[in-house]
Motif scaffolding. Structure first.
Motif, PDB file in Angstrom:
ATOM      1  N   LEU A   1       0.946  -1.230  -0.051  1.00  0.00           N
ATOM      2  CA  LEU A   1      -0.062   0.003   0.074  1.00  0.00           C
ATOM      3  C   LEU A   1       0.676   1.445   0.013  1.00  0.00           C
TER       4      LEU A   1
ATOM      5  N   PHE B   1      -1.125   0.849   8.735  1.00  0.00           N
ATOM      6  CA  PHE B   1      -1.836  -0.179   8.242  1.00  0.00           C
ATOM      7  C   PHE B   1      -1.553  -1.775   8.991  1.00  0.00           C
TER       8      PHE B   1
ATOM      9  N   MET C   1      -4.223  -3.009  11.754  1.00  0.00           N
ATOM     10  CA  MET C   1      -5.371  -3.567  11.045  1.00  0.00           C
ATOM     11  C   MET C   1      -5.049  -4.958  10.347  1.00  0.00           C
TER      12      MET C   1
ATOM     13  N   LEU D   1      -6.727  -8.279  11.514  1.00  0.00           N
ATOM     14  CA  LEU D   1      -7.418  -9.302  10.386  1.00  0.00           C
ATOM     15  C   LEU D   1      -6.802 -10.599  10.004  1.00  0.00           C
TER      16      LEU D   1
ATOM     17  N   VAL E   1     -14.458  -8.650  12.707  1.00  0.00           N
ATOM     18  CA  VAL E   1     -15.086  -7.083  11.891  1.00  0.00           C
ATOM     19  C   VAL E   1     -15.016  -5.902  13.106  1.00  0.00           C
TER      20      VAL E   1
ATOM     21  N   ILE F   1     -12.751  -2.749  13.451  1.00  0.00           N
ATOM     22  CA  ILE F   1     -13.062  -1.434  13.741  1.00  0.00           C
ATOM     23  C   ILE F   1     -12.594  -0.617  14.868  1.00  0.00           C
TER      24      ILE F   1
ATOM     25  N   TYR G   1      -9.151   0.339  14.125  1.00  0.00           N
ATOM     26  CA  TYR G   1      -9.034   1.564  13.071  1.00  0.00           C
ATOM     27  C   TYR G   1      -9.501   2.783  14.028  1.00  0.00           C
ATOM     28  N   LEU G   2     -10.580   2.491  15.309  1.00  0.00           N
ATOM     29  CA  LEU G   2     -10.833   3.914  16.111  1.00  0.00           C
ATOM     30  C   LEU G   2      -9.925   3.999  17.138  1.00  0.00           C
TER      31      LEU G   2
ATOM     32  N   VAL H   1     -16.397   5.124   9.649  1.00  0.00           N
ATOM     33  CA  VAL H   1     -16.176   3.725  10.018  1.00  0.00           C
ATOM     34  C   VAL H   1     -17.120   2.615   9.182  1.00  0.00           C
TER      35      VAL H   1
ATOM     36  N   LEU I   1     -16.772   3.014   5.294  1.00  0.00           N
ATOM     37  CA  LEU I   1     -15.428   2.662   4.927  1.00  0.00           C
ATOM     38  C   LEU I   1     -15.212   1.114   5.333  1.00  0.00           C
ATOM     39  N   LEU I   2     -15.443   0.699   6.253  1.00  0.00           N
ATOM     40  CA  LEU I   2     -15.002  -0.780   6.965  1.00  0.00           C
ATOM     41  C   LEU I   2     -16.207  -1.563   7.408  1.00  0.00           C
ATOM     42  N   PHE I   3     -17.066  -1.048   8.172  1.00  0.00           N
ATOM     43  CA  PHE I   3     -18.352  -1.832   8.746  1.00  0.00           C
ATOM     44  C   PHE I   3     -18.825  -2.539   7.631  1.00  0.00           C
TER      45      PHE I   3
ATOM     46  N   LEU J   1     -17.189  -5.007   4.986  1.00  0.00           N
ATOM     47  CA  LEU J   1     -16.774  -6.255   5.741  1.00  0.00           C
ATOM     48  C   LEU J   1     -18.047  -7.050   6.231  1.00  0.00           C
TER      49      LEU J   1
ATOM     50  N   LEU K   1      -9.487  -3.177   2.767  1.00  0.00           N
ATOM     51  CA  LEU K   1      -8.511  -2.507   3.495  1.00  0.00           C
ATOM     52  C   LEU K   1      -7.975  -1.177   2.458  1.00  0.00           C
TER      53      LEU K   1
END
Lengths: 303, 236, 246
Positions: B32, B62, B65, B69, B178, B182, B185-186, C58, C61-63, C66, C179
């Protein structure tokens, strides 16, 4: 007498439902023990407990005279098993499947070829198990169970999904094991005729309870043989026999003698001939093991 | 005993994409940045005086995450290898302790993720050199950015191995994955006790090493909780 | 017949605890909306806009991308167990209809999640006391826009979930494509043409142009969303029609 497997009031409950209720299995060395019962009677649950896959709610298990709870690993080193549907890794070849198990069991590498030969899968050793037929997968499961030359072999419905040829083959294989390899075999089935020809002892389970256990001959004795006589005029003959003081039943145009001694039979036949009846057949009618089994499980259900 | 089980487990993960995923995870994270730097090299290169550190931060954005995952996928995959034909019953009926079976699965995954982290260090270093970010090359920082997140994510690995091995429906651990993704990410808005924040190396003390020790400590704790639950249960 | 297959699918799904999966979206919308510390009151712009915008970062973009994988995996899981496909397809149904029924159920589920997600944000906003009027039109645009943007993603995930027995494998494909959208949405060249970025772009109301149907140009919806939808849907359907079942 040396017991290879002995359970003491073995019980398993799932919530309120009792799947196995106070079972006392006794399996002697060198036996082929047929574990019989209809589907859902608790056979698989019992077998899972024997292998330590499930913990009993109550009761204890001794295998090779050791407590399973304390010496599980030591015991399982000498136990081969096949539980319900065969388990395998579809993305691996037959050889790789056995190799993955062999690593854990520590059997010699040459043993893989041996067991593949025993179950006649040598030709497809390097094919992925994914492509196997059900019978081949079942045979691979047997091969896996034999891998470490166990002293006790536990087979749960091993003929499930096999064709008639496969069943005969499996039977011959199982029959050979005690003699040739000094094994004791526990084999479960819901079909009596499958076990009839190979088992030396049977245990019958119904609704979680063991309702019979003993040599297969003893079970056969429970069969109530009757003498059936077929004649030209069954009704008249029936009355004639009764009139002559011979205990007899009439059913479906046949006569059934209650007493079965040679003397009684001869007396009845003589009486019929004297009174000018044509005697077509005099035969012994045996209740099949299947009937006994059905009758037993029905009685079990009544309790 | 554990040695034999490990050998068996490494046979079982053949042809299931485990090795490819370990490579892809690391390659994807750097990949990326390859795209990023190719598209706007001139702009990115002027953002900071410490070009290496700025580049490492970009890569790192990245890493967490991908790690979370990756853990979700690998744990679910290793459980589904046994689930597919319910080989658990065959495996546990072998003369092995359930404890060792569980330890072996954990070790296989920890090894794969370690390899992935090592690859991340190698790829990060190689592309950094290619970008010509100047001297000196911050070797220590590259290693920190590759292996600190690994240690900090051990509790997530322990947690996911637990739920993947005891769930009959792999949809459950994936759904947790999932949510975890998140949370990662947060991370910047979440409190420090959320384990999904740890791989990002953020905390109130501004000390990434803290997350490493927390990760190892709670990783061990969660590992034992998961293992005892796995042992306690009847085999699927 | 299509309708009866869909009813059967819905029945099977209910037994798969799909309701708890559906509730995750609204739960996320509520928690994020309620805990958002941005000042949602007394600002130049409508407080709801700010909540929508932050949450879509969120959620869109992701939830949502996925979750398409989780939903598709769930609707195929019971068929992969113990020969469900075999049984389903030996009934008087065509493979086309089975595929379409499953797909329709999936998009209906996402539509439901979208509505619940906005309802949850509405509740959160009321509880927080956002004084501005609720922008219903904006919300509807986001609900429908985000929904349409998941069409191609659901088609691909259905395809992958039919192909692989394990839940993890199709999910991996999903992750690999999702991603990069975190980076793609920052790029003016890549964002608009990247299918996995579309749910976010079509829900993220950060634009002055309120006259168009959605937040992105119609050509983009048609070509990128429509094009990738056709590709994945037809690809999946062809795959399913040819798949050998064991």
């Amino acid at each position: 007498m040396e017991f290879i497997v002995q359970t003491n009031n073995l019980t398993k409950r799932f919530g309120k439902h009792t799947a196995v209720s106070a079972i006392n299995l006794k399996i002697r060395k060198g036996e082929v023990y047929g574990f019989l019962g209809p589907n859902g009677a608790g056979k698989s649950t019992t077998i899972r407990m024997l292998l330590g896959l499930m913990k009993p709610t109550y009761g204890s298990i001794r295998i090779f005279n050791e407590d399973l709870n304390k010496n599980r690993i030591k015991i399982l080193k000498q136990v081969g098993s096949l539980v319900e549907n065969p388990s395998y890794y579809p993305h691996l070849t037959a050889y790789e499947n056995l190799e993955a198990l062999r690593k854990i069991l520590g059997a010699p590498k040459s043993r893989i070829e041996e067991v593949l030969a025993i179950v006649r899968l040598s030709d497809v050793a390097n094919k992925k198990v994914k492509s196997f037929s059900l019978g081949m997968k079942q045979r691979l499961g047997i091969a896996a169970a034999l891998l470490h030359s166990p002293k006790l072999l536990i087979l749960d419905e091993p003929t499930n999904g096999l064709d008639p040829n496969g069943i005969i083959e499996m039977r011959n294989l199982i029959r050979r094991l005690p003699k040739e390899y000094d094994m004791t075999v526990l084999i479960s089935s819901h079909i009596l005729s499958e076990i009839d020809q190979i088992a030396t002892s049977v245990g019958v389970i119904s609704k979680g309870s063991l309702i019979f256990q003993g040599p297969i001959e003893e079970m056969r004795k429970k069969a109530n043989p009757k003498i059936r006589i077929t004649v030209n005029e069954p009704q008249l003959a029936y009355q004639s026999l009764l009139a002559n003081g011979i205990q007899v039943d009439s059913q479906n145009q046949h006569l059934y003698l209650s007493e079965q001694t040679d003397n009684e039979v001869a007396k009845a036949v003589k009486c019929l001939i004297k009174n000018d009846f044509s005697v077509y057949r005099v035969e012994e009618e045996k209740q099949s093991l299947e009937d006994i089994f059905l009758q037993m499980t029905k009685e079990g259900n009544l309790q | 005993m554990i040695g034999k089980l490990l050998q068996a487990d490494f046979i079982k993960i053949k042809r299931k994409g485990f090795w490819l995923l370990s490579f892809l995870g690391a390659f994807g994270v750097v990949g990326l940045q390859i795209v990023n730097y190719s598209l706007r090299y001139d702009w990115l290169i002027q953002q900071s005086d410490d070009k290496w550190l700025y580049y490492l931060y970009n890569v790192h954005s990245f890493t967490a995450m991908a790690l979370v995952l990756g853990i979700v996928i690998l744990t679910s995959l290793i459980a589904s290898v046994e689930d597919e034909t319910n080989a658990w019953k065959q495996l546990i009926a072998l003369p092995v302790s359930k404890m060792t079976v569980y330890l072996s699965k954990f070790t296989v995954l920890a090894t794969l993720l370690f390899i992935s982290s090592t690859l991340l260090a190698i790829f990060t270093f190689s592309y950094g050199l290619f970008l010509d970010l100047g001297e000196p090359v911050p070797y220590i920082e590259i290693l920190k950015f590759s292996f600190y997140p690994y240690c900090a994510s051990l509790p997530i690995l322990a947690f996911h191995l637990w739920i993947a091995t005891v769930s009959r429906n792999q949809g459950i651990p994936i759904t947790f994955g999932v949510i975890g993704c998140i949370a990662t990410y947060l991370a910047y808005v979440l409190p420090d006790w959320v384990i999904w924040k740890w791989p990002t190396l953020m905390n109130d003390w501004n000390d990434p090493l803290m997350n490493v020790w927390l990760g190892i400590g709670f990783g061990i704790l969660l590992y034992f909780i998961g293992m005892f639950d796995f042992i306690r249960r009847d085999v699927k | 017949m299509l309708f009866s297959i869909m009813r059967s699918e819905w029945f099977k799904l209910q037994k798969s605890k799909v309701s708890s999966i559906i509730m995750l979206g609204p739960a996320l919308g509520f928690i994020m909306g309620y805990l958002n510390n941005e000042p949602l009151q007394a600002q130049q712009i409508n407080g709801w806009f700010i909540m929508f915008m932050y949450n879509s970062l969120v959620y869109g973009l992701l939830f949502l991308p996925l979750m398409t994988g989780v939903l598709a995996g769930t609707i195929c899981r019971y068929e992969h167990q113990a020969g469900g496909w075999k049984q389903l397809l030996s009934m008087p149904v065509t493979r086309n209809k089975v595929f379409i029924a499953k797909y329709l159920i999936l998009i209906l589920l996402v539509l439901l999640i979208q509505f619940l997600y906005f309802s949850a944000m509405f509740v959160a906003g009321i509880l927080k006391g956002i004084p501005d009027p609720f922008p219903l039109e904006i919300a509807l645009k986001s609900i429908l826009g985000g929904w349409i943007a998941t069409f191609p993603l659901l088609a691909l995930q259905l395809w992958m979930s039919i192909m692989w027995k394990s839940f993890a494998a199709p999910f991996t494909v999903n992750v690999i494509f999702t991603l990069p959208s975190i980076m793609a949405v920052n790029s003016e060249t890549f964002g608009p043409i990247y299918p996995w970025a579309q749910p976010f772009l079509m829900m993220h109301n950060f634009t002055d142009n309120m006259d168009t149907l959605f937040y992105v140009p119609a050509e983009q919806v048609l070509t990128i969303v429509g094009g990738s939808f056709l590709l994945f849907f037809i690809g999946g359907l062809i795959y399913f029609r040819r798949k050998e079942l064991f």
